[in-house]
Design a protein around this motif. Structure first.
Motif, PDB file in Angstrom:
ATOM      1  N   ALA A   1      -0.581  10.105  -0.206  1.00 18.52           N
ATOM      2  CA  ALA A   1      -0.750   8.564  -0.188  1.00 18.52           C
ATOM      3  C   ALA A   1      -1.652   8.111  -1.061  1.00 18.52           C
ATOM      4  CB  ALA A   1      -1.707   8.465   1.204  1.00 18.52           C
ATOM      5  N   ARG A   2      -1.646   6.804  -1.479  1.00 14.86           N
ATOM      6  CA  ARG A   2      -2.313   6.056  -2.520  1.00 14.86           C
ATOM      7  C   ARG A   2      -3.022   4.940  -1.961  1.00 14.86           C
ATOM      8  NH1 ARG A   2      -1.633  10.218  -4.112  1.00 14.86           N
ATOM      9  NH2 ARG A   2      -0.212  11.011  -5.838  1.00 14.86           N
ATOM     10  N   ALA A   3      -3.894   4.392  -2.544  1.00 16.13           N
ATOM     11  CA  ALA A   3      -4.620   3.145  -2.216  1.00 16.13           C
ATOM     12  C   ALA A   3      -3.762   1.980  -2.031  1.00 16.13           C
ATOM     13  CB  ALA A   3      -5.807   2.924  -3.155  1.00 16.13           C
ATOM     14  N   THR A   4      -3.987   1.374  -0.753  1.00 18.32           N
ATOM     15  CA  THR A   4      -3.335   0.144  -0.549  1.00 18.32           C
ATOM     16  C   THR A   4      -3.694  -0.967  -1.397  1.00 18.32           C
ATOM     17  OG1 THR A   4      -2.824   0.734   1.646  1.00 18.32           O
ATOM     18  CG2 THR A   4      -2.831  -1.677   1.287  1.00 18.32           C
ATOM     19  N   PRO A   5      -2.740  -1.550  -2.144  1.00 18.63           N
ATOM     20  CA  PRO A   5      -3.129  -2.694  -3.145  1.00 18.63           C
ATOM     21  C   PRO A   5      -3.833  -3.776  -2.357  1.00 18.63           C
ATOM     22  CG  PRO A   5      -1.194  -1.879  -3.513  1.00 18.63           C
ATOM     23  CD  PRO A   5      -1.381  -1.216  -2.417  1.00 18.63           C
ATOM     24  N   TRP A   6      -4.703  -4.524  -2.944  1.00 19.41           N
ATOM     25  CA  TRP A   6      -5.402  -5.724  -2.197  1.00 19.41           C
ATOM     26  C   TRP A   6      -4.356  -6.565  -1.936  1.00 19.41           C
ATOM     27  CZ3 TRP A   6      -8.678  -7.378   0.758  1.00 19.41           C
ATOM     28  CH2 TRP A   6      -9.006  -8.661   0.821  1.00 19.41           C
ATOM     29  N   PRO A   7      -3.332  -7.095  -2.827  1.00 16.79           N
ATOM     30  CA  PRO A   7      -2.374  -7.982  -2.349  1.00 16.79           C
ATOM     31  C   PRO A   7      -1.694  -7.748  -0.887  1.00 16.79           C
ATOM     32  CG  PRO A   7      -2.266  -7.958  -4.752  1.00 16.79           C
ATOM     33  CD  PRO A   7      -3.391  -6.725  -4.278  1.00 16.79           C
ATOM     34  N   ASP A   8      -1.421  -6.513  -0.858  1.00 14.63           N
ATOM     35  CA  ASP A   8      -0.645  -6.255   0.357  1.00 14.63           C
ATOM     36  C   ASP A   8      -1.576  -6.096   1.548  1.00 14.63           C
ATOM     37  OD1 ASP A   8       1.353  -5.394  -1.434  1.00 14.63           O
ATOM     38  OD2 ASP A   8       1.092  -2.999  -1.108  1.00 14.63           O
ATOM     39  N   THR A   9      -2.812  -5.962   1.552  1.00 14.59           N
ATOM     40  CA  THR A   9      -3.749  -6.130   2.670  1.00 14.59           C
ATOM     41  C   THR A   9      -3.629  -7.605   2.904  1.00 14.59           C
ATOM     42  OG1 THR A   9      -5.081  -4.228   1.690  1.00 14.59           O
ATOM     43  CG2 THR A   9      -5.970  -5.738   3.224  1.00 14.59           C
ATOM     44  N   LEU A  10      -3.874  -8.381   1.908  1.00  8.40           N
ATOM     45  CA  LEU A  10      -3.944 -10.041   2.320  1.00  8.40           C
ATOM     46  C   LEU A  10      -2.531 -10.438   2.935  1.00  8.40           C
ATOM     47  CD1 LEU A  10      -5.347 -11.549  -1.080  1.00  8.40           C
ATOM     48  CD2 LEU A  10      -6.311 -11.666   1.280  1.00  8.40           C
ATOM     49  N   ARG A  11      -1.380  -9.788   2.631  1.00  8.30           N
ATOM     50  CA  ARG A  11      -0.208 -10.086   3.097  1.00  8.30           C
ATOM     51  C   ARG A  11      -0.197  -9.800   4.397  1.00  8.30           C
ATOM     52  NH1 ARG A  11       3.291  -6.963   4.501  1.00  8.30           N
ATOM     53  NH2 ARG A  11       2.810  -5.160   3.042  1.00  8.30           N
ATOM     54  N   VAL A  12      -0.689  -8.815   4.970  1.00 14.95           N
ATOM     55  CA  VAL A  12      -0.873  -8.347   6.247  1.00 14.95           C
ATOM     56  C   VAL A  12      -1.724  -9.326   7.083  1.00 14.95           C
ATOM     57  CG1 VAL A  12      -1.649  -6.543   8.081  1.00 14.95           C
ATOM     58  CG2 VAL A  12      -0.073  -6.094   6.170  1.00 14.95           C
ATOM     59  N   LEU A  13      -2.852  -9.642   6.320  1.00 15.70           N
ATOM     60  CA  LEU A  13      -3.675 -10.796   7.139  1.00 15.70           C
ATOM     61  C   LEU A  13      -2.817 -12.065   7.193  1.00 15.70           C
ATOM     62  CD1 LEU A  13      -7.105  -9.734   5.602  1.00 15.70           C
ATOM     63  CD2 LEU A  13      -6.601  -9.488   8.121  1.00 15.70           C
ATOM     64  N   ARG A  14      -2.396 -12.653   6.337  1.00 12.53           N
ATOM     65  CA  ARG A  14      -1.719 -13.703   6.337  1.00 12.53           C
ATOM     66  C   ARG A  14      -0.728 -13.789   7.192  1.00 12.53           C
ATOM     67  NH1 ARG A  14       0.944 -13.635   1.288  1.00 12.53           N
ATOM     68  NH2 ARG A  14       2.792 -13.111   2.546  1.00 12.53           N
ATOM     69  N   ASP A  15       0.355 -12.773   7.348  1.00 12.85           N
ATOM     70  CA  ASP A  15       1.485 -12.973   8.098  1.00 12.85           C
ATOM     71  C   ASP A  15       1.299 -12.502   9.699  1.00 12.85           C
ATOM     72  OD1 ASP A  15       2.675 -13.447   5.847  1.00 12.85           O
ATOM     73  OD2 ASP A  15       3.764 -11.667   5.655  1.00 12.85           O
ATOM     74  N   ALA A  16       0.150 -11.979   9.965  1.00 18.75           N
ATOM     75  CA  ALA A  16      -0.257 -11.526  11.278  1.00 18.75           C
ATOM     76  C   ALA A  16       0.276 -12.785  12.354  1.00 18.75           C
ATOM     77  CB  ALA A  16      -1.546 -10.876  11.413  1.00 18.75           C
ATOM     78  N   GLU A  17       0.681 -12.615  13.617  1.00 15.25           N
ATOM     79  CA  GLU A  17       0.609 -13.474  14.456  1.00 15.25           C
ATOM     80  C   GLU A  17      -0.386 -13.469  15.376  1.00 15.25           C
ATOM     81  OE1 GLU A  17       4.212 -13.728  16.633  1.00 15.25           O
ATOM     82  OE2 GLU A  17       5.544 -13.380  14.803  1.00 15.25           O
ATOM     83  N   LEU A  18      -0.937 -12.198  15.707  1.00 14.22           N
ATOM     84  CA  LEU A  18      -2.074 -11.962  16.629  1.00 14.22           C
ATOM     85  C   LEU A  18      -3.084 -11.129  15.961  1.00 14.22           C
ATOM     86  CD1 LEU A  18      -3.082 -12.653  19.564  1.00 14.22           C
ATOM     87  CD2 LEU A  18      -1.884 -10.430  20.009  1.00 14.22           C
ATOM     88  N   TYR A  19      -4.335 -11.446  16.306  1.00 18.62           N
ATOM     89  CA  TYR A  19      -5.497 -10.711  15.734  1.00 18.62           C
ATOM     90  C   TYR A  19      -6.262 -10.299  17.156  1.00 18.62           C
ATOM     91  CZ  TYR A  19      -4.362 -13.192  11.476  1.00 18.62           C
ATOM     92  OH  TYR A  19      -3.577 -13.802  10.641  1.00 18.62           O
ATOM     93  N   TRP A  20      -7.357  -9.498  16.836  1.00 20.93           N
ATOM     94  CA  TRP A  20      -8.160  -8.781  17.710  1.00 20.93           C
ATOM     95  C   TRP A  20      -9.674  -9.318  17.114  1.00 20.93           C
ATOM     96  CZ3 TRP A  20      -6.950  -7.825  22.869  1.00 20.93           C
ATOM     97  CH2 TRP A  20      -5.553  -7.510  22.987  1.00 20.93           C
ATOM     98  N   LEU A  21     -10.343 -10.063  17.882  1.00 22.13           N
ATOM     99  CA  LEU A  21     -11.710 -10.264  17.362  1.00 22.13           C
ATOM    100  C   LEU A  21     -12.715  -9.693  18.238  1.00 22.13           C
ATOM    101  CD1 LEU A  21     -13.366 -12.167  15.316  1.00 22.13           C
ATOM    102  CD2 LEU A  21     -13.822 -13.899  17.316  1.00 22.13           C
TER     103      LEU A  21
END
Length: 172
Positions: free
Chosen positions: A19-39
């Protein structure tokens, strides 16, 4: 996260050797595209309160809203620490993201208009919010809007399994 990009750290202790570090843009993409979050918020007695909700990523910051009488709003009245999670809910594919930070209320009218538009862009007309005085809506149908100011965002990759930490430093 309207400030500089975070410091990214890969944690090999909890990761597959390939494994390698997840790039910041990939992390942002998941946050942007998620339909549902848990707070997760903190109750007055210290117990966690977890609830699913919709939200938007605007100007690289996670945002959510809540009615002032809801449990999460009452929790935020005494403790602004939150954790927001999203991901794929699978073991061997996708990316899960955990945002740890502080909820900051958004009351600026232009910012609220931009966020209301972001909700419609993401979820459609069902989630069109009118902008009121420092919140979405008015009277009994008001929702307070919050931006999460992150301290740490974790990205948990699953193929191969890898743990990445994105740390933020805030002025002051």
């Amino acid at each position: 996260m309207s400030h500089d990009d975070p410091v990214t750290e890969f944690d090999a202790r909890f990761s597959d050797p390939s494994a390698r570090a997840t790039p910041w843009p990939d992390t942002l993409r998941v946050l942007r595209d998620a339909e549902l979050y848990w707070l997760t918020t903190v109750r007055a007695d210290g117990r966690p309160h977890v609830t699913p909700l919709i939200g938007v990523l605007h100007e690289d910051a996670a945002h959510f809203c809540t009615g002032p009488q809801e449990q999460k709003a009452r929790n935020l009245d005494h403790d602004r620490r939150v954790t927001l999670t999203t991901g794929t809910n699978t073991w061997a594919k996708g990316l899960d993201v955990v945002v740890e930070g502080t909820a900051v209320q958004v009351t600026d009218r232009p910012a609220l208009h931009a966020l209301a538009d972001a909700y419609v862009d993401k979820y459609g007309e069902t989630w069109r919010f009118e902008v009121g005085d420092g919140a979405f809506g008015a009277d009994e149908r008001v929702a307070h809007v919050f931006r999460i100011e992150p301290s740490t965002i974790f990205a948990f990759a699953k193929d191969p399994h890898g743990q990445t930490r994105h740390r933020f430093t805030h002025p002051g």
